[in-house]
Design an enzyme around this catalytic site. Structure first.
Site, PDB file in Angstrom:
ATOM      1  N   LYS A 153     -32.694 -27.299  18.470  1.00  0.00           N
ATOM      2  CA  LYS A 153     -32.144 -27.041  16.993  1.00  0.00           C
ATOM      3  C   LYS A 153     -30.772 -27.168  17.879  1.00  0.00           C
ATOM      4  CE  LYS A 153     -31.309 -23.681  13.688  1.00  0.00           C
ATOM      5  NZ  LYS A 153     -30.715 -24.976  12.489  1.00  0.00           N
TER       6      LYS A 153
ATOM      7  N   ASP B 168     -12.635  -9.828  -2.166  1.00  0.00           N
ATOM      8  CA  ASP B 168     -13.872  -9.329  -2.081  1.00  0.00           C
ATOM      9  C   ASP B 168     -15.101  -9.137  -3.277  1.00  0.00           C
ATOM     10  OD1 ASP B 168     -12.406  -7.822   0.395  1.00  0.00           O
ATOM     11  OD2 ASP B 168     -11.728  -6.155   0.051  1.00  0.00           O
TER      12      ASP B 168
ATOM     13  N   ASP C  27     -15.654  -6.726  -5.187  1.00  0.00           N
ATOM     14  CA  ASP C  27     -16.305  -6.181  -4.776  1.00  0.00           C
ATOM     15  C   ASP C  27     -15.961  -4.771  -5.775  1.00  0.00           C
ATOM     16  OD1 ASP C  27     -14.110  -5.035  -4.003  1.00  0.00           O
ATOM     17  OD2 ASP C  27     -14.656  -4.275  -2.229  1.00  0.00           O
TER      18      ASP C  27
ATOM     19  N   ARG D  45       0.833  -1.479  -0.001  1.00  0.00           N
ATOM     20  CA  ARG D  45      -0.005  -0.012   0.616  1.00  0.00           C
ATOM     21  C   ARG D  45       1.070   1.252   0.416  1.00  0.00           C
ATOM     22  NH1 ARG D  45      -5.233  -2.428   0.809  1.00  0.00           N
ATOM     23  NH2 ARG D  45      -5.133  -4.651   1.737  1.00  0.00           N
TER      24      ARG D  45
ATOM     25  N   ARG E 218     -14.678  -5.525   4.249  1.00  0.00           N
ATOM     26  CA  ARG E 218     -14.946  -4.519   4.737  1.00  0.00           C
ATOM     27  C   ARG E 218     -16.692  -3.618   4.285  1.00  0.00           C
ATOM     28  NH1 ARG E 218      -9.841  -3.099   3.669  1.00  0.00           N
ATOM     29  NH2 ARG E 218     -10.352  -2.698   1.628  1.00  0.00           N
TER      30      ARG E 218
HETATM   31  P1  ATP Z   1      -8.338  -4.519  -1.435  1.00  0.00           P
HETATM   32  O1  ATP Z   1      -9.358  -4.485  -1.646  1.00  0.00           O
HETATM   33  O2  ATP Z   1      -8.146  -6.512  -1.676  1.00  0.00           O
HETATM   34  O3  ATP Z   1      -7.506  -4.261  -0.636  1.00  0.00           O
HETATM   35  P2  ATP Z   1      -7.210  -2.356  -3.269  1.00  0.00           P
HETATM   36  O4  ATP Z   1      -6.236  -1.999  -4.660  1.00  0.00           O
HETATM   37  O5  ATP Z   1      -8.500  -1.981  -2.950  1.00  0.00           O
HETATM   38  O6  ATP Z   1      -6.680  -3.860  -2.695  1.00  0.00           O
HETATM   39  P3  ATP Z   1      -6.192  -0.746  -1.277  1.00  0.00           P
HETATM   40  O7  ATP Z   1      -4.944  -0.071   0.116  1.00  0.00           O
HETATM   41  O8  ATP Z   1      -7.240   0.440  -1.346  1.00  0.00           O
HETATM   42  O9  ATP Z   1      -6.338  -2.214  -1.701  1.00  0.00           O
HETATM   43  O10 ATP Z   1      -5.036   0.918  -3.029  1.00  0.00           O
HETATM   44  C1  ATP Z   1      -4.008   0.017  -3.152  1.00  0.00           C
HETATM   45  C2  ATP Z   1      -3.337   1.294  -3.324  1.00  0.00           C
HETATM   46  O11 ATP Z   1      -3.736   2.052  -4.145  1.00  0.00           O
HETATM   47  C3  ATP Z   1      -3.256   2.133  -2.426  1.00  0.00           C
HETATM   48  O12 ATP Z   1      -1.963   1.377  -1.416  1.00  0.00           O
HETATM   49  C4  ATP Z   1      -2.143   3.605  -2.717  1.00  0.00           C
HETATM   50  O13 ATP Z   1      -1.058   3.039  -3.359  1.00  0.00           O
HETATM   51  C5  ATP Z   1      -3.154   3.235  -4.623  1.00  0.00           C
HETATM   52  N1  ATP Z   1      -4.724   4.117  -4.268  1.00  0.00           N
HETATM   53  C6  ATP Z   1      -6.213   3.427  -3.631  1.00  0.00           C
HETATM   54  N2  ATP Z   1      -6.263   4.741  -4.019  1.00  0.00           N
HETATM   55  C7  ATP Z   1      -5.420   5.891  -4.816  1.00  0.00           C
HETATM   56  C8  ATP Z   1      -6.204   7.384  -5.307  1.00  0.00           C
HETATM   57  N3  ATP Z   1      -7.456   7.475  -5.008  1.00  0.00           N
HETATM   58  N4  ATP Z   1      -5.141   7.607  -5.788  1.00  0.00           N
HETATM   59  C9  ATP Z   1      -3.980   7.225  -6.378  1.00  0.00           C
HETATM   60  N5  ATP Z   1      -3.713   5.279  -5.959  1.00  0.00           N
HETATM   61  C10 ATP Z   1      -4.550   5.054  -4.932  1.00  0.00           C
END
Ligand code: ATP
Length: 319
Positions: A213, A127, A129, A72, A171
């Site tokens: 049950k 997820d 989602d 992240r 979540r």
């Molecule tokens: P999961 O839902 O499985 O956790 P995800 O891809 O949604 O996966 P996130 O931690 O929400 O996981 O996002 C991964 C990375 O994407 C973030 O750490 C960041 O680097 C990048 N990211 C998220 N939001 C933004 C944004 N608004 N603009 C630019 N980069 C973003």
């Protein structure tokens, strides 16, 4: 176009490796050079980038996790962070990028596309989602892991006459809890999209207990409440003995199912096809077993909707 890059970002999911493999092999098949970017957008900013060959993705199709690692990265949410990433891509001569990840990662992909860098998103998250695809890579494996766990819990629940609360990931999205609950025959499924009243759940447990049950299984998605909070409420208000199991990260791991491997292979290859066709700013997905694509921003604007018919069925079958 001669060179493309690929990265995995956000939470890992089983099948990401199969998607990386498909991107690399499909690209090489079409005489492109492929660069792997390690640790998601963090590695992009840091220039943690390496050329991949056919053999780089050998022996990974059956492995969970991601060979490219993931991370992240807060810095990438800023325009400066995104610019740093684009500079690294240019430094390596990379002209287009495939981002494998969840909705957060898609935001990052969208930002790159907005800044003029051709990017395609491949949905990888347990997820399920992401709007614009019926299934995300990793969901099927996580579902089967959760079903297996609940089946085992059911054996001990029956032997001890207890109420088991099983907390699964999710979540904001209840798909994993709903599908697992339906497949494993849970009595109650608590998901973020459908706020079921705890009073009603407790009354149902009491009624079930009265008519003899022996046990109950309650599946709760982490976005609704923690398993222990639900257990506490039940113990406070009934005579029932409860036990809590938090499935946690075992849901993320394991060898991907056949479905996830095939899905990942199809989606990864489709992403490369779209880049070859000069497309950008798109996500690939599967709808009614057909490969599809949508503008990433359209997908991000929508909210993945719960299958109401399936939710209703789960209720009808668990009376
Ligand atoms: P999961 O839902 O499985 O956790 P995800 O891809 O949604 O996966 P996130 O931690 O929400 O996981 O996002 C991964 C990375 O994407 C973030 O750490 C960041 O680097 C990048 N990211 C998220 N939001 C933004 C944004 N608004 N603009 C630019 N980069 C973003």
């Amino acid at each position: 176009m001669k060179r493309i890059g690929v990265l995995t970002s956000g939470g890992d999911s089983p099948g990401m490796n199969a998607a990386i493999r498909a991107v690399v092999r499909k690209a090489i098949y079409h005489n492109l050079e492929v660069f792997g970017i390690y640790y998601g957008f963090q590695g992009l900013i840091d220039g943690n980038i390496e050329k991949m060959e056919l053999g780089s993705v050998g022996d990974i199709i059956h492995r969970g996790g991601t060979k490219l690692y993931t991370a992240r990265c807060e810095e990438f949410k800023t325009p400066e962070g995104q610019q740093k990433g684009i500079e690294q891509l240019k430094k390596f001569g990379i002209e287009a990028l495939v981002v494998i990840g969840g909705d957060g990662s898609f935001m990052g992909a969208k930002k790159l596309a907005e800044q003029g860098f051709p990017t395609i998103g491949v949905p990888g998250t347990i997820d399920n989602d992401i709007p614009g695809t019926d299934f995300t890579i990793g969901f099927d494996t996580a579902l089967n892991t959760a079903i297996d766990a609940v089946d085992k819990i059911r054996d001990t629940a029956t032997s001890h006459e207890r109420t088991y609360i099983v907390e699964v990931m999710g979540r904001d999205a209840g798909d994993l809890a709903l599908w697992t609950g339906l497949a494993a025959g849970a009595e109650t499924i608590m998901i973020p999209e459908a706020g079921e009243d705890i009073d009603e759940i407790i009354n149902r447990l009491k009624r079930g207990h009265k008519r003899g049950k022996k046990h109950s299984i309650i599946l709760v998605a982490e976005g609704v409440s923690s398993g222990s909070e639900v257990a506490q409420q039940i113990e406070d208000r009934t005579e029932l003995e409860t036990r809590v199991t938090v499935l946690g990260h075992i849901q993320r791991g394991g060898s991907p199912t056949g479905r996830d491997r095939v899905l990942a292979s199809r989606l990864g290859a489709k992403a490369v096809e779209l880049l070859l066709a000069g497309e950008a700013g798109l996500m690939v997905g599967i709808e009614n077993n057909k490969l599809v694509y949508h503008a990433i921003e359209d997908a991000l604007e929508k909210k993945a909707s719960l299958d109401q018919e399936m939710y209703q069925l789960s209720k009808e079958l668990s009376i």
